[in-house]
Design a protein around this motif. Structure first.
Motif, short mmCIF file in Angstrom:
data_model
loop_
_atom_site.label_atom_id
_atom_site.label_comp_id
_atom_site.label_asym_id
_atom_site.label_seq_id
_atom_site.Cartn_x
_atom_site.Cartn_y
_atom_site.Cartn_z
N PRO A 110 0.81 -1.22 0.00
CA PRO A 110 0.00 0.00 0.00
C PRO A 110 0.84 1.28 0.00
CG PRO A 110 -0.16 -1.16 2.12
CD PRO A 110 0.52 -2.09 1.16
N GLY A 111 2.03 1.23 0.56
CA GLY A 111 2.91 2.40 0.55
C GLY A 111 3.29 2.80 -0.86
N ASP A 112 3.80 1.84 -1.63
CA ASP A 112 4.22 2.13 -3.00
C ASP A 112 3.02 2.49 -3.90
OD1 ASP A 112 6.92 1.90 -2.62
OD2 ASP A 112 7.13 -0.07 -3.58
N ALA A 113 1.90 1.79 -3.72
CA ALA A 113 0.72 2.07 -4.55
C ALA A 113 0.25 3.52 -4.33
CB ALA A 113 -0.41 1.09 -4.24
N ARG A 114 0.32 3.98 -3.10
CA ARG A 114 -0.05 5.36 -2.79
C ARG A 114 0.97 6.34 -3.39
NH1 ARG A 114 1.32 8.59 1.93
NH2 ARG A 114 -0.24 10.22 2.33
N ASP A 124 6.33 -0.06 -10.37
CA ASP A 124 5.49 -1.15 -10.87
C ASP A 124 4.24 -1.23 -10.00
OD1 ASP A 124 4.23 -3.49 -11.55
OD2 ASP A 124 6.02 -4.75 -11.41
N VAL A 125 3.21 -0.47 -10.41
CA VAL A 125 2.05 -0.30 -9.54
C VAL A 125 1.20 -1.57 -9.46
CG1 VAL A 125 0.45 0.66 -11.25
CG2 VAL A 125 0.24 1.33 -8.84
N ASN A 126 1.22 -2.40 -10.49
CA ASN A 126 0.45 -3.65 -10.41
C ASN A 126 1.01 -4.56 -9.33
OD1 ASN A 126 -1.37 -2.97 -12.45
ND2 ASN A 126 0.06 -3.62 -14.04
N SER A 127 2.32 -4.64 -9.29
CA SER A 127 2.97 -5.43 -8.26
C SER A 127 2.66 -4.86 -6.87
CB SER A 127 4.48 -5.44 -8.54
OG SER A 127 5.18 -5.84 -7.41
N GLY B 120 16.77 -16.65 -11.71
CA GLY B 120 15.86 -16.38 -12.81
C GLY B 120 14.53 -15.76 -12.41
N ILE B 121 14.46 -15.16 -11.21
CA ILE B 121 13.22 -14.51 -10.78
C ILE B 121 13.05 -13.21 -11.57
CG2 ILE B 121 11.93 -13.60 -8.81
CD1 ILE B 121 12.60 -16.53 -8.41
N GLN B 122 11.86 -13.01 -12.13
CA GLN B 122 11.61 -11.82 -12.96
C GLN B 122 11.29 -10.61 -12.09
OE1 GLN B 122 12.33 -11.54 -16.21
NE2 GLN B 122 13.15 -13.57 -15.78
N ILE B 123 12.24 -9.70 -12.03
CA ILE B 123 12.03 -8.44 -11.31
C ILE B 123 12.71 -7.33 -12.11
CG2 ILE B 123 11.82 -9.24 -8.92
CD1 ILE B 123 15.01 -8.48 -9.04
#
Lengths: 200, 200
Positions: A110-114, A124-127, B120-123
């Motif tokens: 929630p911090g990053d989305a805000r 990366d707002v979806n993440s 190989g983790i996608q980030i």
């Protein structure tokens, strides 16, 4: 004792959790607003206090503490408030677990989305939105049979974790599906000396 | 006392920091390997112990502790080792600041870059590489006139922060430009009862 000085910003949830805890403990302090959008936190003087270039920063005489979670720890121990931060192994570890959730999963949820929705920060707002739902669901399950995150009374774990959950709506997180979380936020808001912040 | 049980994986830097600290404290424990790539940490039984679906998890009788930083706190206090975790306000806050760096900037820096390159983790690996340089540079500056992150002796702050820096090369981070960081890692490796991990 010298008067505490808090480098602060009203709309920062991390600054707010420190202001809130200072109020709950009834500690007076000097407030110094930092122009975050103008980049003041990256000025040479402020980088001297916090090389990570972030606020809040608390100055207590010779002690300079950065990171909101560490500041909550500092204040609880400074004031001898083991009710807010128990120092035995089991309870200190339990509170620390949740301080880490505040620093990691809640910040990256929630911090990053805000930050994205309210302040236009490109991430990366979806993440972030997925992380927000995930951590809120975990907290909901944890609180179904509990009033507080750790033990039977509020601790700094609650103070550290609730602001960005309560501000979730500013980052697209609805609490409609999380009644235990809503009740928990309600209990925090009823604590003596509770103060609010913009967005609540 | 019941024997400690650690849910563990050899190539995890977070599990390693717990194994290392158990060794430094000369504590015997039962090791239970978790098949992380097979998703065992998300099995119903393990989610019961840690709803975040991660390892390490430490079980000590009725106490179940998740999060590597919280486990270091638990062990230090359980063993009464204030040398590793001082409990006065100033020093506990200082150690906590660095535990937060381990949980946040180091995880989102060299930790994530290694997850990408080695597993190989996608980030967003470019962001992780930038974070890795940034946090390593801050630690380098911090250590230029110091042997340890906090005070004059090793604490759990050092144990929490050094593994993913020392594993940096597995995520494209070179320590060539960071001599103070390399010396610090060398000092940790000389501690009595030090143990290594794959990748060092």
């Amino acid at each position: 004792m010298t008067k505490l000085k808090l480098y602060d910003l009203d709309v920062s949830g991390n600054c707010y959790k420190v202001r809130l805890f200072l109020s709950l403990l009834d500690i007076s302090y000097e407030q110094q607003s930092v122009d975050l959008m103008g980049g003041e936190q990256k000025s040479p003087e402020m980088l001297q206090q916090n090389p990570f270039g972030e606020i809040p920063v608390l100055v207590d005489g010779e002690n300079i503490i950065r990171d909101s979670q560490a500041i909550l720890v500092y204040l609880a121990v400074r004031e001898g408030r083991e009710d807010w931060l128990p120092l035995n192994a089991s309870n200190l570890a339990s509170v620390t677990e949740w301080l880490m959730v505040a620093e990691n999963e809640i910040a990256r949820g929630p911090g990053d989305a805000r930050l994205h929705d309210k302040f236009g920060i490109q991430i990366d707002v979806n993440s972030a939105r997925q992380n927000a739902e995930r951590v809120t669901k975990i907290i909901e399950t944890h609180l179904i049979n509990r009033d507080w995150l750790c033990g039977d009374a509020p601790t700094i774990a609650d103070i550290a974790c609730f602001p960005y959950i309560a501000l979730g709506h500013e980052g697209g997180l609805s609490l409609d599906a999380y009644p235990a979380v809503r009740s928990w936020i309600g209990r925090i808001k009823e604590l003596p000396n509770f103060i609010s912040m913009p967005g609540f």
